[in-house]
Design a protein around this motif. Sequence first.
Motif, mmCIF file in Angstrom:
data_model
loop_
_atom_site.group_PDB
_atom_site.id
_atom_site.type_symbol
_atom_site.label_atom_id
_atom_site.label_comp_id
_atom_site.label_asym_id
_atom_site.label_seq_id
_atom_site.Cartn_x
_atom_site.Cartn_y
_atom_site.Cartn_z
ATOM 1 N N GLU A 78 0.759 -1.384 0.187
ATOM 2 C CA GLU A 78 -0.099 0.110 0.019
ATOM 3 C C GLU A 78 0.973 1.298 0.001
ATOM 4 O O GLU A 78 0.547 2.313 -0.685
ATOM 5 C CB GLU A 78 -0.905 -0.016 1.264
ATOM 6 N N LEU A 79 1.972 1.141 0.639
ATOM 7 C CA LEU A 79 2.888 2.360 0.888
ATOM 8 C C LEU A 79 3.651 2.744 -0.456
ATOM 9 O O LEU A 79 3.759 3.764 -0.830
ATOM 10 C CB LEU A 79 3.808 2.206 2.011
ATOM 11 N N CYS A 80 4.025 1.526 -0.997
ATOM 12 C CA CYS A 80 4.756 1.389 -2.002
ATOM 13 C C CYS A 80 3.794 2.145 -3.500
ATOM 14 O O CYS A 80 4.067 2.867 -4.292
ATOM 15 C CB CYS A 80 5.492 0.340 -2.743
ATOM 16 N N ASP A 81 2.514 1.666 -3.323
ATOM 17 C CA ASP A 81 1.712 1.923 -4.469
ATOM 18 C C ASP A 81 1.410 3.379 -4.251
ATOM 19 O O ASP A 81 1.201 4.314 -5.299
ATOM 20 C CB ASP A 81 0.412 1.131 -4.523
ATOM 21 N N SER A 82 1.552 3.776 -2.946
ATOM 22 C CA SER A 82 0.799 5.342 -2.948
ATOM 23 C C SER A 82 1.857 6.275 -3.340
ATOM 24 O O SER A 82 1.634 7.396 -3.864
ATOM 25 C CB SER A 82 0.622 5.773 -1.416
ATOM 26 N N PHE A 83 3.239 5.759 -3.426
ATOM 27 C CA PHE A 83 4.502 6.487 -3.850
ATOM 28 C C PHE A 83 4.596 6.232 -5.420
ATOM 29 O O PHE A 83 5.594 7.084 -5.856
ATOM 30 C CB PHE A 83 5.735 6.531 -2.932
ATOM 31 N N LYS A 84 3.923 5.194 -5.756
ATOM 32 C CA LYS A 84 4.235 4.974 -7.127
ATOM 33 C C LYS A 84 5.771 4.339 -7.469
ATOM 34 O O LYS A 84 6.311 4.382 -8.428
ATOM 35 C CB LYS A 84 4.096 6.029 -8.354
ATOM 36 N N PHE A 85 6.229 3.491 -6.414
ATOM 37 C CA PHE A 85 7.397 2.598 -6.399
ATOM 38 C C PHE A 85 7.041 1.390 -6.806
ATOM 39 O O PHE A 85 5.825 0.909 -6.667
ATOM 40 C CB PHE A 85 8.144 2.457 -5.020
ATOM 41 N N ASN A 86 8.146 0.616 -7.389
ATOM 42 C CA ASN A 86 7.954 -0.681 -7.676
ATOM 43 C C ASN A 86 7.739 -1.679 -6.349
ATOM 44 O O ASN A 86 8.368 -1.206 -5.505
ATOM 45 C CB ASN A 86 9.140 -1.170 -8.525
ATOM 46 N N VAL A 87 7.137 -2.801 -6.512
ATOM 47 C CA VAL A 87 6.682 -3.415 -5.322
ATOM 48 C C VAL A 87 7.449 -4.809 -5.742
ATOM 49 O O VAL A 87 7.441 -5.456 -6.741
ATOM 50 C CB VAL A 87 5.359 -3.534 -5.304
ATOM 51 N N LEU A 88 8.005 -5.314 -4.642
ATOM 52 C CA LEU A 88 8.735 -6.855 -4.682
ATOM 53 C C LEU A 88 7.662 -7.927 -4.419
ATOM 54 O O LEU A 88 6.308 -7.343 -4.109
ATOM 55 C CB LEU A 88 9.545 -6.960 -3.355
ATOM 56 N N ALA A 89 7.725 -8.793 -5.179
ATOM 57 C CA ALA A 89 6.798 -9.887 -5.278
ATOM 58 C C ALA A 89 6.783 -10.467 -3.717
ATOM 59 O O ALA A 89 7.715 -10.234 -3.094
ATOM 60 C CB ALA A 89 7.178 -11.035 -6.108
ATOM 61 N N LYS A 90 5.704 -11.117 -3.448
ATOM 62 C CA LYS A 90 5.410 -11.658 -1.932
ATOM 63 C C LYS A 90 6.778 -12.324 -1.303
ATOM 64 O O LYS A 90 7.222 -12.341 -0.212
ATOM 65 C CB LYS A 90 4.153 -12.341 -1.768
#
Length: 123
Positions: A78-90
């Motif tokens: 959620e935090l990464c999406d809000s800053f539009k950062f790439n998200v690691l896979a689970k």
Amino acid sequence: MAAYEKALDLKVDIVLKKVSKRKFRPSTDIRYIVTKEYEKSFRYVEEYKDSFMVLAVMENNQDFDGFRTCAIYDLYKELCDSFKFNVLAKEDFARFVNKYFGYTVVDTRVWGVKSRVFIKKGR
């Protein structure tokens, strides 16, 4: 870019020294293989560096010990999406937390439901 190439040559030289101590003859150009692997890992770090910072700030502000992995991952995502950062896979997320923050993942039951929980090593 010169610093990157210098660091790359240093890493390649270190690996070549380790490989030369072994008793086998490589059939391919080791310098090429090591260079490609280093470039791949360097790009990976560059691509996710902002995401790693979010994770470091999260862990610094709240210890993950005893929390469910999926809850921590959902907050991280959620935090990464809000800053539009790439998200690691689970899976990569759990490996990264285990390796760099000193946790292990333990299967347990929370409210009768099987869950995976972060546990601090040495606890």
